[in-house]
Design a protein around this motif. Structure first.
Motif, PDB file in Angstrom:
ATOM      1  N   ARG A  55      51.392  30.258  49.933  1.00 15.33           N
ATOM      2  CA  ARG A  55      51.593  30.080  51.370  1.00 15.33           C
ATOM      3  C   ARG A  55      50.262  30.240  52.090  1.00 15.33           C
ATOM      4  O   ARG A  55      49.424  31.055  51.702  1.00 15.33           O
ATOM      5  N   ALA A  56      50.104  29.468  53.134  1.00 14.50           N
ATOM      6  CA  ALA A  56      48.948  29.636  54.022  1.00 14.50           C
ATOM      7  C   ALA A  56      49.398  30.559  55.154  1.00 14.50           C
ATOM      8  O   ALA A  56      50.032  30.121  56.111  1.00 14.50           O
ATOM      9  N   LYS A  57      49.095  31.838  55.029  1.00 13.39           N
ATOM     10  CA  LYS A  57      49.583  32.840  55.971  1.00 13.39           C
ATOM     11  C   LYS A  57      48.636  32.978  57.160  1.00 13.39           C
ATOM     12  O   LYS A  57      47.426  33.158  57.004  1.00 13.39           O
ATOM     13  N   ILE A  58      49.220  32.906  58.351  1.00 15.87           N
ATOM     14  CA  ILE A  58      48.449  33.020  59.586  1.00 15.87           C
ATOM     15  C   ILE A  58      48.518  34.454  60.094  1.00 15.87           C
ATOM     16  O   ILE A  58      49.592  35.060  60.133  1.00 15.87           O
ATOM     17  N   TYR A  59      47.348  34.994  60.501  1.00 22.06           N
ATOM     18  CA  TYR A  59      47.273  36.346  61.070  1.00 22.06           C
ATOM     19  C   TYR A  59      46.662  36.269  62.465  1.00 22.06           C
ATOM     20  O   TYR A  59      45.734  35.499  62.715  1.00 22.06           O
ATOM     21  N   GLN A  60      47.206  37.088  63.357  1.00 25.68           N
ATOM     22  CA  GLN A  60      46.773  37.065  64.757  1.00 25.68           C
ATOM     23  C   GLN A  60      46.762  38.477  65.322  1.00 25.68           C
ATOM     24  O   GLN A  60      47.643  39.290  65.008  1.00 25.68           O
TER      25      GLN A  60
ATOM     26  N   VAL B 106      43.395  33.654  62.089  1.00 27.38           N
ATOM     27  CA  VAL B 106      42.789  33.374  60.783  1.00 27.38           C
ATOM     28  C   VAL B 106      43.911  33.054  59.798  1.00 27.38           C
ATOM     29  O   VAL B 106      45.078  33.418  60.008  1.00 27.38           O
ATOM     30  N   VAL B 107      43.547  32.381  58.722  1.00 26.78           N
ATOM     31  CA  VAL B 107      44.536  31.986  57.731  1.00 26.78           C
ATOM     32  C   VAL B 107      43.996  32.281  56.336  1.00 26.78           C
ATOM     33  O   VAL B 107      42.795  32.128  56.075  1.00 26.78           O
ATOM     34  N   GLY B 108      44.876  32.744  55.455  1.00 28.98           N
ATOM     35  CA  GLY B 108      44.486  33.054  54.068  1.00 28.98           C
ATOM     36  C   GLY B 108      45.541  32.559  53.098  1.00 28.98           C
ATOM     37  O   GLY B 108      46.705  32.346  53.464  1.00 28.98           O
ATOM     38  N   LEU B 109      45.147  32.377  51.857  1.00 30.23           N
ATOM     39  CA  LEU B 109      46.030  31.867  50.815  1.00 30.23           C
ATOM     40  C   LEU B 109      46.659  33.034  50.055  1.00 30.23           C
ATOM     41  O   LEU B 109      45.959  33.844  49.449  1.00 30.23           O
ATOM     42  N   TYR B 110      47.979  33.108  50.086  1.00 29.24           N
ATOM     43  CA  TYR B 110      48.708  34.167  49.393  1.00 29.24           C
ATOM     44  C   TYR B 110      49.784  33.564  48.502  1.00 29.24           C
ATOM     45  O   TYR B 110      50.315  32.490  48.791  1.00 29.24           O
ATOM     46  N   THR B 111      50.099  34.263  47.428  1.00 21.96           N
ATOM     47  CA  THR B 111      51.160  33.846  46.522  1.00 21.96           C
ATOM     48  C   THR B 111      52.367  34.751  46.712  1.00 21.96           C
ATOM     49  O   THR B 111      52.254  35.975  46.672  1.00 21.96           O
TER      50      THR B 111
END
Length: 369
Positions: free
Chosen positions: A260-265, A274-279
């Motif tokens: 998933r491309a998880k968005i953080y705010q 920002v966005v990061g790659l998580y499994t």
């Protein structure tokens, strides 16, 4: 953004030929909250301005990319909360950008390409607000490394193609049908069921509503805790436990992994997201309904004290030799079949004797007269 002189740019590029610190892709559960760290500032490799891209990481080193170029950049120590998932296009860019893959073999250049592709994609899909200037998008002579035509634009085009095609874990069961009595009359069994999996390599199967002794077996007759994706299974119920109508459910489940491309705010929306790659692990399920009605096995005709095709059957209906047959059955076979004839003969003989006696009496009477 942070100002960088051209001398620094040349120095950075020179260092890159020796080697730089590389992040690795880590499969990890998605945290609800992260602490942001400003990891580095990338030099402008396309327009040669004295500004570069800020690259963020989490406090434990996972790389993050900015989604909002025109908002205030985050600062180290800020806390951000997960706010959702980016679309499959952004996911594609993270899966095919740095650090998931090596694009050019140069880590800093790969980060630059990945960040630029994210902003370019968001502009093209109306998720941004002119995040990249026309000067940047149309750069030719200053794009001395050919990053736009060779890397950024091709990645963006593929991301747009992937936008609506995100693959998620799934499970689909085919087959089942009604339970039928096996030829040896020992079990009631379903037909074999196959399981199609996406994002998982094995599955579990269990039964609810079955009678005692109900099992699930593979094509080798084995019962297992986990079945491989290519294994077919069927339900088996012992026939002697099957005394009433049965309705049961076969439950299938699997645990699949998906990225998933998880968005953080942050709580202050004036700052960049920002966005990061998580499994993530996702559970998927499916089930099949089965039913059956017990049948009474046909009983074989039993031969008692009979001779069938030169085979002798005794009083118990079992095969015996002739001597045993004659001894144990004897008249039982002959008498029932001739009793009516014997009675008739006796009656006829009786009538004949009576008639003969009467005739003799009449004869003697006449003679005496």
């Amino acid at each position: 953004m942070k100002k960088f002189g051209k001398k620094i740019l040349l120095t950075v590029l020179a260092i890159l030929t020796v080697g730089v610190f590389s992040f690795s892709t880590v499969s990890a559960a998605t945290p609800n909250t992260i602490t942001v760290k400003r990891a580095e500032v990338l030099s402008d490799l396309i327009t040669n301005h004295e500004y570069g891209f800020v690259i963020f990481t989490t406090s434990d080193g996972k790389i993050l990319y900015c989604l909002d170029n025109l908002k205030k950049p985050l600062t180290s120590g800020q806390v951000a909360n997960v706010s959702g998932n980016a679309d499959a296009g952004i996911l594609y860019l993270l899966q095919n950008g740095y650090p998931a893959k090596s694009i050019t073999g140069n880590d800093e250049m790969d980060k630059y390409i990945t960040q630029a592709a994210i902003w370019w994609y968001m502009d093209d899909t109306n998720q941004g607000d002119n995040q990249l200037s026309d000067e940047f998008r149309n750069a030719t002579t200053t794009d001395i490394y050919g990053l736009i035509p060779d890397y950024i634009k091709p990645m963006v085009e593929k991301a747009k193609q992937a936008k609506d095609n995100q693959v998620v874990p799934s499970i689909k069961v085919n087959g089942g049908g009604e339970l039928t009595l096996t030829e040896d009359q020992k079990y009631y069994e379903s037909e074999f069921m196959s399981v199609a999996l996406t994002g998982a390599s094995s599955y579990k199967a269990s039964v609810t509503g079955g009678t005692e002794g109900t099992t699930i077996v593979n094509e080798n007759g084995e019962t297992k805790d986990n079945y491989n994706a290519n294994e077919k299974v069927k339900v088996r119920v012992p026939a002697d436990e099957f005394t009433d109508n049965v309705n049961l459910t076969v439950n299938f489940s699997a645990t699949g992994s998906m990225q998933r491309a998880k968005i953080y705010q942050t709580s202050d929306s004036s700052y960049q997201r920002v966005v990061g790659l998580y499994t993530e692990e996702t559970s998927v399920t499916d089930n099949v309904k089965l039913s059956a009605t017990p049948v009474t096995p046909p009983t074989e005709e039993k031969h008692v004290c009979e001779i069938v095709d030169d085979t002798y059957y005794g009083p118990e209906g079992t095969i015996v030799d002739k001597e045993t047959f004659d001894r144990e059955c004897g008249e039982e076979i002959i008498v029932p079949s001739t009793s009516a004839n014997a009675s008739t003969v006796a009656i006829v003989i009786g009538i004949m004797l009576v008639g003969a006696g009467a005739g003799l009496v009449i004869y003697r009477t006449r003679k005496s007269c």
